[in-house]
Scaffold this active site. Structure first.
Site, PDB file in Angstrom:
ATOM      1  N   SER A 153       0.787  -1.239   0.000  1.00 25.22           N
ATOM      2  CA  SER A 153       0.000   0.000   0.000  1.00 25.22           C
ATOM      3  C   SER A 153       0.816   1.284   0.000  1.00 25.22           C
ATOM      4  CB  SER A 153      -0.964   0.007   1.187  1.00 25.22           C
ATOM      5  OG  SER A 153      -2.025  -0.888   0.963  1.00 25.22           O
ATOM      6  N   GLY A 170       1.234 -10.007   0.008  1.00 23.88           N
ATOM      7  CA  GLY A 170       1.480 -11.437  -0.097  1.00 23.88           C
ATOM      8  C   GLY A 170       2.754 -11.916   0.554  1.00 23.88           C
ATOM      9  N   ASP A 173       2.522   2.417   5.352  1.00 24.32           N
ATOM     10  CA  ASP A 173       2.934   1.019   5.414  1.00 24.32           C
ATOM     11  C   ASP A 173       2.326   0.276   4.236  1.00 24.32           C
ATOM     12  OD1 ASP A 173       4.097   1.691   7.818  1.00 24.32           O
ATOM     13  OD2 ASP A 173       2.524   0.786   9.055  1.00 24.32           O
ATOM     14  N   GLY A 174       2.883  -0.899   3.943  1.00 23.36           N
ATOM     15  CA  GLY A 174       2.340  -1.701   2.865  1.00 23.36           C
ATOM     16  C   GLY A 174       2.546  -3.184   3.119  1.00 23.36           C
TER      17      GLY A 174
END
Length: 381
Positions: A60, A307, A303-304
């Site tokens: 993200s 998977g 933040d991101g």
């Protein structure tokens, strides 16, 4: 305080190992200089080492790139924050007809539209993937009414990506390359897997918490339509270069103005506060940036997660410090928290809050009245 490379490499290696993170890259801008560190492996099956130029998935953090493209269009007079989505995308629809008619660009940027945020759909690899995604939003409901609370909305950023396409006449990928990557000199940032094959690429890893995770079954788990909200492929140094432009109020290191100072400020101006500061670790949201208050010291970042890969970006404007951490699995949030508490404490005078956790001696609570089935729009029970 000068950046002690040997000290931070030692702490980086130790904390990465402690938290079962296979590999990580760190870039820090402080006192006018960029410092880069790498640790661990890109892929536990091959043992190939992480280097400072290794490419990871952003998750993200991609949203800040898309927000910047949108604010460039505001600078160009193509949009306003109060422009209605329906005025740019005729026929735009979500399940709530009134929201479809009235929702604005600003609400999508600040996660205050209330639109269900986790609508994911693989609409193919073609340049029409975002157009098809937006068409499929007609049945997407509301998590809450607009302007009620921050309701994190990846769906909204896919819609913003389509708006970028309509107003620029380019695919979102090409607009990002031409309008941000190229003027900022981000030569190891891209959006498509085939572009990443030119570089050393991190593999995602999955597994039980507290154990060494194994390589994921596939490298890329996101469809192309996820690009505007979740898939920019990046090095840690390129993320810091991008954030430095925001730190410098829209000016690239070579003096090129990429974004107006006014738009850069709007992106980090609080629109709404976070009621759930534990999940987001943020105190509020602007038009793109998550906002932080570290015991009175303001900052912004994002933040991101993608998977099994996790990314963290923090900017402390008062001290001119930017730090980006990219990881490929393990207990990454604990790794980030422990590392950045030390790093920002020493380099920026920031005291990050303790991680939210149950009290050492929890008091008994009768949970029977709370038992039942809970469901939110767009999610499973």
């Amino acid at each position: 305080m000068p950046f002690d490379h040997a000290h931070w490499q030692e702490r980086f290696d130790a904390l990465r190992t402690e938290h079962h993170v296979p590999g990580a890259a760190l870039a820090v801008f402080v006192d006018g200089d960029l410092h880069e560190l790498a640790s661990g492996v890109l892929h536990r099956g091959t043992g190939v080492a992480v280097t400072t130029d290794s490419v990871f998935q952003s998750g993200s953090v991609a949203k800040v790139y898309t927000a910047t493209l949108v604010m460039q269009l505001v600078d160009a007079g193509e949009l306003r924050l109060d422009t209605r989505v329906a005025d740019v995308l005729p026929g735009f629809a979500v399940a709530d007809a009134e929201v479809a008619r009235t929702v604005t660009i600003g609400r999508l940027l600040s996660h205050t539209s209330g639109i269900a945020g986790d609508f994911t759909l693989d609409t193919g690899r073609g340049d029409d993937c975002l157009a098809r995604f937006v068409d499929a939003c007609a049945d997407v409901g509301q998590d809450c009414p607009p302007d009620t609370v921050i309701s994190y909305c990846s769906t909204g950023y896919a819609i913003l990506g389509r708006i970028v396409e309509v107003l620029t006449g380019q695919s979102w990928d090409d607009a990002l390359r031409d309008r941000l990557f190229t003027p900022l000199g981000l030569h190891q940032s891209m959006t498509l897997p085939e572009e990443a094959l030119r570089f050393r690429v991190a593999m995602s890893h999955l597994g039980e918490l507290g154990t060494d995770p194994e390589p994921a079954p596939v490298w890329d788990m996101l469809p192309r339509s996820a690009g505007p909200y979740g898939r920019v492929l990046i090095t840690a140094a390129d993320v810091v270069r991008f954030a430095r432009m925001h730190l410098d109020d829209g000016v690239a290191p070579d003096g090129t103005r990429v974004l107006s100072a006014a738009s850069a400020a709007l992106m980090r101006q609080q629109v709404a506060g976070c009621l759930d500061t534990w999940s987001f670790m943020a105190t509020g949201w602007g038009h793109g940036w998550a906002l932080y208050d570290w015991d009175g010291v303001p900052g912004y970042g994002h933040d991101g997660a993608s998977g099994g890969q996790f990314s963290y970006l923090r900017v402390v404007p008062g001290s001119g410090v930017v730090a980006a951490l990219l990881t490929n699995g393990g207990v990454a949030t604990s790794f980030f928290t422990d590392l950045f508490r030390e790093l920002l404490g020493e380099l920026a005078g920031v005291r990050m809050p303790e991680v939210f956790a149950p009290p050492a001696e929890p008091r008994p609570i009768d949970v029977a009245p709370l038992a039942g089935t809970y469901e939110r729009e767009g999610g499973a029970p």
